[in-house]
Enzyme design. Structure first.
Site, PDB file in Angstrom:
ATOM      1  N   SER A 212       0.667  -1.443  -0.091  1.00  0.00           N
ATOM      2  CA  SER A 212       0.415   0.426   0.049  1.00  0.00           C
ATOM      3  C   SER A 212       0.869   1.062   0.004  1.00  0.00           C
ATOM      4  CB  SER A 212      -1.059  -0.180   1.559  1.00  0.00           C
ATOM      5  OG  SER A 212      -0.342  -0.104   2.442  1.00  0.00           O
ATOM      6  N   HIS A 240      -5.735  -4.175  -1.625  1.00  0.00           N
ATOM      7  CA  HIS A 240      -5.627  -2.447  -3.072  1.00  0.00           C
ATOM      8  C   HIS A 240      -5.477  -3.997  -3.991  1.00  0.00           C
ATOM      9  CE1 HIS A 240      -4.971   0.109  -0.026  1.00  0.00           C
ATOM     10  NE2 HIS A 240      -4.828  -0.425   0.865  1.00  0.00           N
ATOM     11  N   LYS A 271     -12.471  -0.683   1.074  1.00  0.00           N
ATOM     12  CA  LYS A 271     -11.665  -0.068  -0.186  1.00  0.00           C
ATOM     13  C   LYS A 271     -12.603   0.611  -1.754  1.00  0.00           C
ATOM     14  CE  LYS A 271      -7.071  -0.350   1.831  1.00  0.00           C
ATOM     15  NZ  LYS A 271      -7.917  -1.223   3.034  1.00  0.00           N
TER      16      LYS A 271
END
Length: 426
Positions: A212, A240, A271
């Site tokens: 990240s 991610h 996310k």
């Protein structure tokens, strides 16, 4: 320091900031001592320049946000809102319908009376999405990682972790009693050396799919090859990557061209997929069954709220329905990276929407982020100890919801501020 802070608390004049209800009775000695100790620690954090300043949004999460105490809107380039679904009208409506149909929450853990049909539906959808046997939901991916290693590993086993893995992986490993090894970031040679010399019963390799702070991608094929060679398991935290990375959004495996490489995937619903909250572990049915029985974050935390689950289900629909959002995100990522390169700036990472603008000195990173904010572009600077010394950066995160004009504006602002603060020479 302790004496000064005590004196400050004893002054009850015009500069007093503590409320009346806080001074009605003499403070307990234990609380007074705690304040002294924590005051010193807080000052250490400030001196180290790692103090976290929370800006308060007064608007929904989006490409443009309003910030408490500031005028106008800011162009937001620092959220994990990769597909722009956090405030998508269909996702918001699904959450509203979930609230009406199933209520605000369960007031219970899953195994008592906290499992609704909607939870099982989402777990089944995630299993199908990843092509795995079974899935277990958690309140967050942090909880998923916290509950994994302790549940499945014993002192007879060993875990091998990338040095740049997320804090949730690090903390999860600390909770287990397995033998613990760390290998340098993406260093397959050193990892093989560790695996070759281990006689553990279960060998478990764990890595972030995408890291990240750096935007770098794990060498999934190489990790899979080593896992096969040394009879090891491969765990990937794909927080991610899930929903947007790879041609159909199946994450790092798909991006690297090795679908099915991971034995276990942990990921998030906070996310790209809805942006609300929640996490999960997906993999072999026997593992998921074990986690339902012994994983402490699962057993002792309330079930994810129905509106969050409903929002995630709708987001999965949007992820699977069309590749348009992923295509737009790839275009925005390319335009931003190429634009900053042309402006003389260095962007780290592997063609991912996480775009760390490398600066080096912490003070310059702060100046760069501050200058961007003055121009109405919201980005954040990171320096040691969050990143290595001398590797300070401003992390930018692209979204499919950004327009081409938004990206152009951000690139132009970076070019101007970088010259003004001396990062790029005229």
């Amino acid at each position: 320091m302790a004496l000064r802070s005590q004196l400050l608390r004893n002054v009850l004049n015009g500069t007093q900031v503590r409320h009346l209800h806080e001074v009605k009775r003499q403070e307990r000695a234990g609380v007074a001592k705690l304040r002294d100790v924590l005051e010193d620690r807080l000052q250490e954090i400030k001196r180290a320049k790692t103090w976290k300043h929370e800006r308060v949004l007064t608007s929904p999460q989006d490409t443009r946000v309003r910030v408490q105490g500031a005028q106008g809107e800011f162009l937001n380039f620092c959220a994990n809102n990769y597909l722009g679904l956090s405030n998508h009208p269909e996702v918001v409506e699904a959450a509203r319908e979930g609230l009406k149909k199933y209520g605000a929450g369960l007031s219970s853990v899953r195994f008592i009376c906290g499992t609704q049909s909607i939870h099982k539906e989402l777990e089944n959808r995630l299993s199908q999405f990843h092509g795995r046997e079974d899935t277990i939901l958690y309140g967050s991916c942090f909880d998923a990682n916290a509950g994994l290693f302790e549940s499945m590993l014993t002192p007879e086993d060993a875990v091998f972790s990338d040095t740049l893995n997320h804090a949730s992986i690090i903390d999860g490993i600390r909770l287990c009693k397995a033998q613990k090894y760390r290998y340098p970031h993406r260093d397959l040679t050193e990892l093989e050396h560790l695996l070759a010399h281990s006689e553990a019963r279960i060998k478990l390799i764990v890595t972030d799919g995408v890291f990240s702070m750096d935007g770098t991608v794990a060498p999934i094929k190489g990790l899979r090859d080593l896992a096969d060679k040394y009879r090891a398991l491969l765990v990937v935290d794909d927080s991610h990557a899930t929903g947007f990375f790879g041609e159909t959004g199946r994450g790092t495996e798909e991006y690297c061209g090795v679908m099915g490489a991971a034995d276990i995937i942990c990921s998030t619903l906070g996310k790209a997929v809805s942006g609300a909250a929640g996490g999960y572990t997906t993999g072999p049915k026997e593992l998921v069954t074990l986690l339902r029985n012994v994983s402490r974050p699962y057993l002792f935390s309330n079930a994810p709220p129905p509106p969050v689950v409903a929002a995630s289900l709708k987001s999965l629909d949007l992820v699977e329905r069309s590749g348009e959002l992923r295509q737009r995100l790839r275009q925005n990522t390319t335009a931003f990276r190429e634009g900053l390169k042309a402006a003389g700036l260095t962007v780290a990472g592997d063609d991912h929407p996480i775009c760390p603008v490398m600066v080096g000195e912490a003070s310059l990173a702060v100046d760069l982020a501050s200058g961007m904010l003055e121009r109405g572009v919201y980005v954040v600077a990171f320096s040691y100890p969050v990143v290595p010394k001398g590797a300070a950066r401003v992390r930018v995160q692209l979204s499919a919801a950004h327009s081409p004009g938004d990206v152009t504006r951000a690139v132009q602002a970076f070019a101007e501020v970088a010259k003004n603060v001396g990062i790029v020479k005229n």
